[in-house]
Write a protein that holds these residues in place. Structure first.
Motif, PDB file in Angstrom:
ATOM      1  N   UNK A 105       7.083  -4.456   4.515  1.00 55.30           N
ATOM      2  CA  UNK A 105       6.226  -3.394   5.033  1.00 55.30           C
ATOM      3  C   UNK A 105       6.624  -2.921   6.433  1.00 55.30           C
ATOM      4  N   UNK A 106       7.218  -3.788   7.229  1.00 58.31           N
ATOM      5  CA  UNK A 106       7.662  -3.395   8.573  1.00 58.31           C
ATOM      6  C   UNK A 106       9.165  -3.103   8.625  1.00 58.31           C
ATOM      7  N   UNK A 107       9.822  -3.122   7.458  1.00 57.50           N
ATOM      8  CA  UNK A 107      11.270  -2.926   7.413  1.00 57.50           C
ATOM      9  C   UNK A 107      11.650  -1.732   6.538  1.00 57.50           C
ATOM     10  N   UNK A 114      13.409   5.336  -1.070  1.00 55.97           N
ATOM     11  CA  UNK A 114      13.849   6.140  -2.210  1.00 55.97           C
ATOM     12  C   UNK A 114      14.248   5.237  -3.380  1.00 55.97           C
ATOM     13  N   UNK A 115      14.908   4.104  -3.073  1.00 49.07           N
ATOM     14  CA  UNK A 115      15.309   3.160  -4.115  1.00 49.07           C
ATOM     15  C   UNK A 115      14.081   2.533  -4.775  1.00 49.07           C
ATOM     16  N   UNK A 116      13.089   2.143  -3.963  1.00 46.46           N
ATOM     17  CA  UNK A 116      11.857   1.583  -4.514  1.00 46.46           C
ATOM     18  C   UNK A 116      11.198   2.581  -5.465  1.00 46.46           C
ATOM     19  N   UNK A 117      11.153   3.825  -5.031  1.00 47.06           N
ATOM     20  CA  UNK A 117      10.502   4.862  -5.833  1.00 47.06           C
ATOM     21  C   UNK A 117      11.240   5.068  -7.163  1.00 47.06           C
ATOM     22  N   UNK A 118      12.571   5.129  -7.088  1.00 40.53           N
ATOM     23  CA  UNK A 118      13.353   5.311  -8.311  1.00 40.53           C
ATOM     24  C   UNK A 118      13.151   4.138  -9.262  1.00 40.53           C
ATOM     25  N   UNK A 119      13.120   2.919  -8.702  1.00 43.18           N
ATOM     26  CA  UNK A 119      12.965   1.730  -9.546  1.00 43.18           C
ATOM     27  C   UNK A 119      11.605   1.718 -10.236  1.00 43.18           C
ATOM     28  N   UNK A 169      -4.904  -8.712   8.481  1.00 47.54           N
ATOM     29  CA  UNK A 169      -4.913  -7.351   7.948  1.00 47.54           C
ATOM     30  C   UNK A 169      -3.512  -6.773   8.082  1.00 47.54           C
ATOM     31  N   UNK A 170      -3.026  -6.130   7.013  1.00 47.41           N
ATOM     32  CA  UNK A 170      -1.676  -5.570   7.015  1.00 47.41           C
ATOM     33  C   UNK A 170      -1.691  -4.160   6.441  1.00 47.41           C
ATOM     34  N   UNK A 171      -0.670  -3.360   6.755  1.00 47.66           N
ATOM     35  CA  UNK A 171      -0.555  -2.034   6.139  1.00 47.66           C
ATOM     36  C   UNK A 171      -0.255  -2.155   4.651  1.00 47.66           C
ATOM     37  N   UNK A 172      -0.685  -1.184   3.886  1.00 50.45           N
ATOM     38  CA  UNK A 172      -0.378  -1.123   2.463  1.00 50.45           C
ATOM     39  C   UNK A 172       1.103  -0.780   2.293  1.00 50.45           C
ATOM     40  N   UNK A 173       1.850  -1.624   1.576  1.00 46.15           N
ATOM     41  CA  UNK A 173       3.274  -1.368   1.386  1.00 46.15           C
ATOM     42  C   UNK A 173       3.506  -0.065   0.616  1.00 46.15           C
ATOM     43  N   UNK A 174       2.655   0.213  -0.364  1.00 41.46           N
ATOM     44  CA  UNK A 174       2.873   1.387  -1.220  1.00 41.46           C
ATOM     45  C   UNK A 174       2.671   2.688  -0.444  1.00 41.46           C
ATOM     46  N   UNK A 175       1.595   2.776   0.325  1.00 45.84           N
ATOM     47  CA  UNK A 175       1.384   4.000   1.107  1.00 45.84           C
ATOM     48  C   UNK A 175       2.390   4.097   2.244  1.00 45.84           C
ATOM     49  N   UNK A 176       2.861   2.941   2.731  1.00 47.73           N
ATOM     50  CA  UNK A 176       3.897   2.949   3.766  1.00 47.73           C
ATOM     51  C   UNK A 176       5.185   3.552   3.226  1.00 47.73           C
ATOM     52  N   UNK A 177       5.608   3.107   2.035  1.00 46.99           N
ATOM     53  CA  UNK A 177       6.880   3.636   1.517  1.00 46.99           C
ATOM     54  C   UNK A 177       6.740   5.095   1.118  1.00 46.99           C
ATOM     55  N   UNK A 178       5.571   5.506   0.631  1.00 47.15           N
ATOM     56  CA  UNK A 178       5.364   6.916   0.294  1.00 47.15           C
ATOM     57  C   UNK A 178       5.373   7.788   1.556  1.00 47.15           C
ATOM     58  N   UNK A 179       4.741   7.308   2.613  1.00 45.55           N
ATOM     59  CA  UNK A 179       4.728   8.076   3.858  1.00 45.55           C
ATOM     60  C   UNK A 179       6.129   8.172   4.457  1.00 45.55           C
ATOM     61  N   UNK A 180       6.934   7.129   4.281  1.00 43.35           N
ATOM     62  CA  UNK A 180       8.314   7.153   4.756  1.00 43.35           C
ATOM     63  C   UNK A 180       9.105   8.275   4.085  1.00 43.35           C
ATOM     64  N   UNK A 248      -0.499   6.378  -4.680  1.00 47.95           N
ATOM     65  CA  UNK A 248       0.649   5.669  -4.113  1.00 47.95           C
ATOM     66  C   UNK A 248       0.845   4.263  -4.668  1.00 47.95           C
ATOM     67  N   UNK A 249      -0.222   3.554  -4.900  1.00 50.13           N
ATOM     68  CA  UNK A 249      -0.138   2.104  -5.108  1.00 50.13           C
ATOM     69  C   UNK A 249       0.410   1.722  -6.470  1.00 50.13           C
ATOM     70  N   UNK A 250       1.377   0.808  -6.454  1.00 51.76           N
ATOM     71  CA  UNK A 250       2.069   0.405  -7.665  1.00 51.76           C
ATOM     72  C   UNK A 250       1.160  -0.128  -8.739  1.00 51.76           C
ATOM     73  N   UNK A 251       0.168  -0.946  -8.356  1.00 47.75           N
ATOM     74  CA  UNK A 251      -0.714  -1.552  -9.347  1.00 47.75           C
ATOM     75  C   UNK A 251      -1.508  -0.492 -10.106  1.00 47.75           C
ATOM     76  N   UNK A 252      -2.136   0.425  -9.377  1.00 44.94           N
ATOM     77  CA  UNK A 252      -2.936   1.443 -10.050  1.00 44.94           C
ATOM     78  C   UNK A 252      -2.056   2.461 -10.776  1.00 44.94           C
ATOM     79  N   UNK A 253      -0.916   2.783 -10.196  1.00 43.46           N
ATOM     80  CA  UNK A 253      -0.008   3.708 -10.886  1.00 43.46           C
ATOM     81  C   UNK A 253       0.483   3.089 -12.185  1.00 43.46           C
ATOM     82  N   UNK A 254       0.714   1.767 -12.168  1.00 40.21           N
ATOM     83  CA  UNK A 254       1.112   1.082 -13.393  1.00 40.21           C
ATOM     84  C   UNK A 254      -0.022   1.095 -14.411  1.00 40.21           C
ATOM     85  N   UNK A 255      -1.239   0.846 -13.946  1.00 40.16           N
ATOM     86  CA  UNK A 255      -2.390   0.875 -14.850  1.00 40.16           C
ATOM     87  C   UNK A 255      -2.549   2.238 -15.500  1.00 40.16           C
ATOM     88  N   UNK A 256      -2.314   3.279 -14.720  1.00 36.94           N
ATOM     89  CA  UNK A 256      -2.472   4.638 -15.261  1.00 36.94           C
ATOM     90  C   UNK A 256      -1.460   4.915 -16.376  1.00 36.94           C
TER      91      UNK A 256
END
Length: 357
Positions: A105-107, A114-119, A169-180, A248-256
């Motif tokens: 999340x901090x890296x 883009x790679x995460x999104x494609x995968x 408390x940490x940032x959401x990884x999914x919204x972080x990568x989408x905002x990037x 954004x979030x992988x879990x809910x996007x997967x559920x959908x």
């Protein structure tokens, strides 16, 4: 197979929800960005059960100080979990999700985002919540949301917070990568909770900050106002709890992507409308992250195959027409007692072995 990154992919595929291969090979490109060859070779020999470096070095016949330094370097990169008890450090292999992905999340930088999104779109997203035992579960904010129905402590977000001694408390990884990538939604970013040893690990790795129970409760309520679904890890003893959006979030996007999100998420609750009280305002339609609600002839209608029982539609219903109901007793799902049991169940369902070969 000689290629260390392909062997690493196969090892990660044994863990948690897996790490499937794709035609494009994007999963290998991700591993090459995250692991050096030396790190990949060591990961292949590690167990998910945390071990002290000296024990690993003895087992592998390697230098103890060099092994300890490499394991600490990998833990700092989010590639291993570090368990600290007093002066003793132990390290264990972690799955890609939940694990390595969240630890970046901090890296995050545009190329790997883009790679995460494609995968996710090319295959991984379809598998995350596709097993009988889900990785995460959607739960109500608190027991008052489900009127006249008992809610177990592990199904009440505020009760889960109240049970913790250490909260980070940490940032959401999914919204972080989408905002990037300049995409995503406008929902809050710093929303995800880590407890106990996981909380310490996040703070030590500068991925999160410690917060009090009072602040955590306020954030849970803020998350509800923002339309985020509370999703703890699928176990009665909870190590973490995400706050997810359907954009954004992988879990809910997967559920959908599942034909019946309600069955995939294993929620014990569902939304029901009192038509005589419903004004057809469509607030619930806007808040539902699964597209489970539509207004027909000025009345809200719930598609029970898509409702995941999160209660977002209930907490902002001004007429109280929307209510959360408990499923029949013969349909009640009891989560595994621990995270280790959850991983074991998923591995058995996938025909995989969590331990290194």
């Amino acid at each position: 197979m000689s290629d260390v990154y392909e062997r690493l992919r196969e090892r990660l595929d044994d863990l948690s929800t897996g790490y499937p291969a794709t035609q494009s090979g994007v999963e290998i490109r991700i591993l090459k960005k995250l692991f050096t060859e030396e790190e990949a070779e060591l990961f292949l020999k590690l167990s998910p059960l945390p071990e002290p470096p000296a024990q690993v070095a003895e087992r592998l016949g390697s230098d103890a100080s060099q092994t300890a330094a490499l394991m600490e370097k990998m833990a700092a990169k989010g590639l291993l979990f570090r368990l600290r008890k007093g002066e003793t450090l132990r390290y264990g292999a972690v799955p890609f999700l939940v694990g390595i992905l969240e630890h970046q999340v901090k890296r995050i930088y545009p190329e790997i985002a883009m790679e995460f999104d494609e995968y996710f779109e090319s295959g991984f997203g379809k598998t995350i919540q596709s097993f009988k035992t889900p990785l995460m579960r959607s739960i109500p904010i608190n027991r008052q949301v489900a009127l006249n129905w008992p809610i177990a402590p592990y199904e009440d977000a505020l009760e889960i917070i109240g049970q913790q001694e250490v909260i980070a408390l940490a940032p959401c990884i999914c919204r972080t990568w989408k905002k990037t990538l300049g995409e995503g939604c406008d929902k809050p970013l710093e929303t995800c909770f880590l407890f106990g040893h996981y909380g310490h690990y996040y703070v030590e790795n500068h991925m999160g900050r410690y917060i009090s129970k009072e602040e955590a409760r306020e954030i849970v309520k803020r998350n509800d106002e923002a339309g985020l679904v509370m999703q703890p890890f699928n176990s009665q003893k909870v190590g973490g709890m995400c706050s997810c959006c359907g954009d954004c979030c992988g879990m809910l996007r997967s559920l959908k992507k599942q034909p019946s999100p309600a069955r995939a998420v294993q929620s014990n609750y569902f939304a029901e409308v009192n038509s005589s009280e419903c004004t057809g305002c469509e607030t619930c339609v806007e808040r539902c992250q699964m597209g489970a609600i539509q207004v027909i002839e000025e009345k809200a209608v719930v598609n029970l195959e898509r409702c995941i029982g999160c209660g977002l539609c209930v907490t902002t219903c001004t007429t109280e027409a929307m209510q959360l109901k408990g499923k029949p007793e013969n349909q009640i799902y009891e989560p595994p007692r621990s995270g280790a049991e959850t991983y074991m169940r998923i591995a058995m369902e996938r025909g995989k072995n969590l331990m290194p070969k």
